[in-house]
Write a protein that holds these residues in place. Structure first.
Motif, PDB file in Angstrom:
ATOM      1  N   VAL A 188       9.383  11.297  -2.136  1.00 32.16           N
ATOM      2  CA  VAL A 188       8.635  10.757  -0.999  1.00 32.16           C
ATOM      3  C   VAL A 188       9.626  10.222   0.026  1.00 32.16           C
ATOM      4  O   VAL A 188      10.695   9.718  -0.329  1.00 32.16           O
ATOM      5  CB  VAL A 188       7.656   9.644  -1.462  1.00 32.16           C
ATOM      6  N   VAL A 189       9.279  10.370   1.299  1.00 30.09           N
ATOM      7  CA  VAL A 189      10.019   9.757   2.392  1.00 30.09           C
ATOM      8  C   VAL A 189       9.061   8.850   3.151  1.00 30.09           C
ATOM      9  O   VAL A 189       7.991   9.299   3.577  1.00 30.09           O
ATOM     10  CB  VAL A 189      10.616  10.796   3.354  1.00 30.09           C
ATOM     11  N   ASP A 202      11.173   8.274 -10.050  1.00 23.59           N
ATOM     12  CA  ASP A 202      11.025   8.819  -8.697  1.00 23.59           C
ATOM     13  C   ASP A 202      12.257   8.498  -7.861  1.00 23.59           C
ATOM     14  O   ASP A 202      12.928   7.477  -8.068  1.00 23.59           O
ATOM     15  CB  ASP A 202       9.797   8.235  -7.998  1.00 23.59           C
ATOM     16  N   THR A 203      12.536   9.367  -6.901  1.00 26.00           N
ATOM     17  CA  THR A 203      13.579   9.122  -5.912  1.00 26.00           C
ATOM     18  C   THR A 203      12.905   9.028  -4.552  1.00 26.00           C
ATOM     19  O   THR A 203      12.166   9.939  -4.158  1.00 26.00           O
ATOM     20  CB  THR A 203      14.620  10.261  -5.895  1.00 26.00           C
ATOM     21  N   ILE A 204      13.153   7.928  -3.844  1.00 30.31           N
ATOM     22  CA  ILE A 204      12.489   7.733  -2.568  1.00 30.31           C
ATOM     23  C   ILE A 204      13.531   7.534  -1.467  1.00 30.31           C
ATOM     24  O   ILE A 204      14.653   7.067  -1.719  1.00 30.31           O
ATOM     25  CB  ILE A 204      11.516   6.534  -2.599  1.00 30.31           C
ATOM     26  N   LEU A 205      13.142   7.903  -0.241  1.00 34.73           N
ATOM     27  CA  LEU A 205      13.942   7.615   0.944  1.00 34.73           C
ATOM     28  C   LEU A 205      13.113   6.723   1.848  1.00 34.73           C
ATOM     29  O   LEU A 205      11.967   7.049   2.169  1.00 34.73           O
ATOM     30  CB  LEU A 205      14.316   8.896   1.687  1.00 34.73           C
ATOM     31  N   PHE A 206      13.705   5.593   2.249  1.00 33.08           N
ATOM     32  CA  PHE A 206      13.015   4.644   3.112  1.00 33.08           C
ATOM     33  C   PHE A 206      13.866   4.417   4.352  1.00 33.08           C
ATOM     34  O   PHE A 206      14.966   3.869   4.273  1.00 33.08           O
ATOM     35  CB  PHE A 206      12.777   3.317   2.379  1.00 33.08           C
ATOM     36  N   VAL A 263      16.353   4.291  -5.179  1.00 32.38           N
ATOM     37  CA  VAL A 263      15.951   3.940  -3.821  1.00 32.38           C
ATOM     38  C   VAL A 263      17.090   4.236  -2.850  1.00 32.38           C
ATOM     39  O   VAL A 263      18.173   3.652  -2.939  1.00 32.38           O
ATOM     40  CB  VAL A 263      15.549   2.449  -3.734  1.00 32.38           C
ATOM     41  N   ILE A 264      16.829   5.151  -1.922  1.00 31.77           N
ATOM     42  CA  ILE A 264      17.778   5.513  -0.872  1.00 31.77           C
ATOM     43  C   ILE A 264      17.237   4.988   0.450  1.00 31.77           C
ATOM     44  O   ILE A 264      16.037   5.101   0.726  1.00 31.77           O
ATOM     45  CB  ILE A 264      17.961   7.042  -0.780  1.00 31.77           C
ATOM     46  N   TYR A 314       0.820  -1.213   0.000  1.00 28.68           N
ATOM     47  CA  TYR A 314       0.000   0.000   0.000  1.00 28.68           C
ATOM     48  C   TYR A 314       0.854   1.264   0.000  1.00 28.68           C
ATOM     49  O   TYR A 314       0.487   2.271  -0.619  1.00 28.68           O
ATOM     50  CB  TYR A 314      -1.013  -0.013   1.148  1.00 28.68           C
ATOM     51  N   LEU A 315       2.017   1.214   0.662  1.00 29.37           N
ATOM     52  CA  LEU A 315       2.890   2.389   0.667  1.00 29.37           C
ATOM     53  C   LEU A 315       3.372   2.734  -0.731  1.00 29.37           C
ATOM     54  O   LEU A 315       3.338   3.897  -1.151  1.00 29.37           O
ATOM     55  CB  LEU A 315       4.093   2.141   1.576  1.00 29.37           C
ATOM     56  N   LEU A 316       3.846   1.721  -1.449  1.00 25.22           N
ATOM     57  CA  LEU A 316       4.494   1.946  -2.741  1.00 25.22           C
ATOM     58  C   LEU A 316       3.513   2.048  -3.902  1.00 25.22           C
ATOM     59  O   LEU A 316       3.818   2.686  -4.917  1.00 25.22           O
ATOM     60  CB  LEU A 316       5.482   0.818  -3.035  1.00 25.22           C
ATOM     61  N   ARG A 317       2.353   1.423  -3.775  1.00 24.17           N
ATOM     62  CA  ARG A 317       1.424   1.368  -4.902  1.00 24.17           C
ATOM     63  C   ARG A 317       0.187   2.235  -4.720  1.00 24.17           C
ATOM     64  O   ARG A 317      -0.502   2.526  -5.693  1.00 24.17           O
ATOM     65  CB  ARG A 317       1.005  -0.080  -5.168  1.00 24.17           C
TER      66      ARG A 317
END
Length: 325
Positions: free
Chosen positions: A212-213, A142-146, A168-169, A130-133
């Motif tokens: 997005v973070v 996209d650049t994301i921080l997880f 993906v960071i 649900y977070l990613l989709r």
């Protein structure tokens, strides 16, 4: 007599007691499931300590995800038969050898997914789904921080986000965890104990920052997470392993670039039967085809749940942990 782990008073891991527990007979719309593997999650700690109040008070049998086989079927249940492999996340009560549960909360497990994989991925994997989709639909470019990249959700999310085409960071708290995250989809992993993660994100992105973070850490990463977002980026707070985020003025979102902020929960996203089925199908598909590897790095007997909780809180775990009845 069947066994279960129960909490009679809030406190440390020692309040988890292993005792006799009759699961009862399934009523209309219910089935009796014999568990084969049970997932361990940080939310279990929240219920144990009382940070999250148990919905029906104490005593409480914790645990929100498991996989097993259908042992008995109640009246009016269709689409399932004795011997079917099933899995679920929610409601609480998974720390048990057997339990009665509503049939409409169960999903069938396909042949390409093991019991341990299903038990270890229902809550964590559906959370990643649900977070990613759906909360923020990650797309190529996209650049994301997880944060907590080497945790159970983090390892799934890293692989899945990379598959979706993102840069993906991640952040992690040791050299070993950094290496583990890098082997599971992350392009860059920041050791937050050695490096200021905000400065590192600015350097990695050339100052462009993130779309997005995703933050399950809470207090320790706030408001730094906001400083990693580009204008109109989204801050997704979905946990608080270091403690809750303190109250903040909404104006901080405008000051830092007209940011979006949300505090989602999985259970809202799978409340409808169709949504649950679609999310589980998406998850099991990427597990079965090898896109997402479910890393089960710790196994404990159900009777040793207290030890499992202690290790989880001490951040001694990586990937996922399962309890075996």
């Amino acid at each position: 007599m069947s066994k279960a782990v129960r909490i009679h008073a809030h406190g440390g891991p020692e309040v988890l007691t292993y005792e006799d527990a009759d699961p009862g007979k399934p009523g209309p719309g219910q089935v009796l499931v014999a568990h084969k593997a049970i997932g361990l999650n940080f939310i279990d700690v929240y219920y144990r300590t009382g940070l999250y109040p148990p919905p029906n008070g104490l005593p409480l049998t914790p645990g929100g995800e498991a996989a097993g086989v259908v042992k008995e079927i109640g009246e009016g249940v269709g689409g399932l038969k004795v011997g079917d492999r099933v899995a679920y996340t929610t409601p609480l009560g998974a720390y048990a050898e057997e339990r009665v549960i509503a049939a409409d909360r169960l999903v069938t497990v396909p042949d390409g997914v093991t019991d341990e994989q299903a038990a270890a991925s229902m809550l964590k994997g559906l959370t990643a789904e649900y977070l990613l989709r759906r909360t923020f639909a990650v797309k190529p470019g996209d650049t994301i921080l997880f944060h907590a990249a080497a945790g159970g959700v983090g390892l799934i999310a890293g692989q899945w986000a990379k598959h979706l085409g993102a840069t993906v960071i991640g952040t992690a708290g040791s050299a070993d965890k950094v290496a583990l995250a890098k082997s599971h989809g992350y392009d860059h992993v920041i050791d937050y104990r050695e490096t200021d993660f905000v400065a590192a994100v600015k350097d990695i992105t050339g100052g462009k920052l993130c779309d997005v973070v995703y933050d399950s850490v809470g207090k320790d990463t706030f408001p730094g997470s906001l400083d990693c977002l580009k204008p109109r980026g989204m801050f997704v707070s979905f946990g608080q392993s270091s403690g809750p985020i303190p109250p903040f003025a909404m104006s901080i979102l405008s000051q830092k670039g007209s940011l979006y902020a949300t505090r989602p929960t999985l259970f809202t996203y799978i409340a409808k039967r169709q949504e649950l089925e679609e999310a589980a199908a998406a998850l099991f598909s990427v597990i079965a085809d090898g896109t997402v590897e479910i890393v089960v790095n710790q196994r404990h007997r159900l009777a040793d749940a207290a030890r499992a909780h202690a290790d989880l809180e001490a951040r001694k775990t990586t990937g996922t942990t399962v309890l075996i009845p």
